[in-house]
Design a protein around this motif. Sequence first.
Motif, mmCIF file in Angstrom:
data_model
loop_
_atom_site.group_PDB
_atom_site.id
_atom_site.type_symbol
_atom_site.label_atom_id
_atom_site.label_comp_id
_atom_site.label_asym_id
_atom_site.label_seq_id
_atom_site.Cartn_x
_atom_site.Cartn_y
_atom_site.Cartn_z
ATOM 1 N N HIS A 108 0.811 -1.218 0.000
ATOM 2 C CA HIS A 108 0.000 0.000 0.000
ATOM 3 C C HIS A 108 0.848 1.273 0.000
ATOM 4 O O HIS A 108 0.346 2.345 0.320
ATOM 5 C CB HIS A 108 -0.932 0.005 1.210
ATOM 6 N N LEU A 127 -6.252 7.164 2.676
ATOM 7 C CA LEU A 127 -5.755 6.212 3.675
ATOM 8 C C LEU A 127 -6.918 5.611 4.441
ATOM 9 O O LEU A 127 -7.791 6.323 4.923
ATOM 10 C CB LEU A 127 -4.802 6.925 4.653
ATOM 11 N N TRP A 132 -0.190 3.593 9.894
ATOM 12 C CA TRP A 132 0.566 3.956 8.698
ATOM 13 C C TRP A 132 1.925 4.491 9.114
ATOM 14 O O TRP A 132 2.060 5.085 10.175
ATOM 15 C CB TRP A 132 -0.167 5.031 7.890
#
Length: 156
Positions: A108, A127, A132
């Motif tokens: 990703h 997102l 993250w």
Amino acid sequence: MSHQTTTGELKGGHVLMIAITAFGIIIAANMTMLFAATGSFPGLVVKNSYVAGLGWNQRAQAQQDLGWTSEVLFQDGALTVTVTDATGRAMRDLKLRGSVGRPGTDLHDLQLAFQRTRHGYRAFAALRPGIWQVTLETTNGPAFRKSAELFIPGDV
């Protein structure tokens, strides 16, 4: 003459088939987990850790001497970054590049295109909720690199 039929008798062939089936299921499950684990994260952060580590202490000290700090926020589909110098003044003349991705995989990963705003720098990114990893780097002026973990709440 009477014939007796026995049902449910466990013979050696049956035990062998049960053992082969049980081990087959275990091996299949292990292979599935093995391919899932190695397919989602290549295991490399850098291609050559020795070369990447050369000069690490000097770069870390130079960045620490700058005294700069940064803050990363995610709101309304955009990452907003503020960078301040040692006196707390906002740094507005920087050119930033960056990336964002999940900590355990590179599936990703996104490259970020930052634009200057009144409040810092902004890059749009779709997102999903979860953790993250954001990496920022200046492309002009003193070398500044920052890596931060960002948590986006919601249903994962």
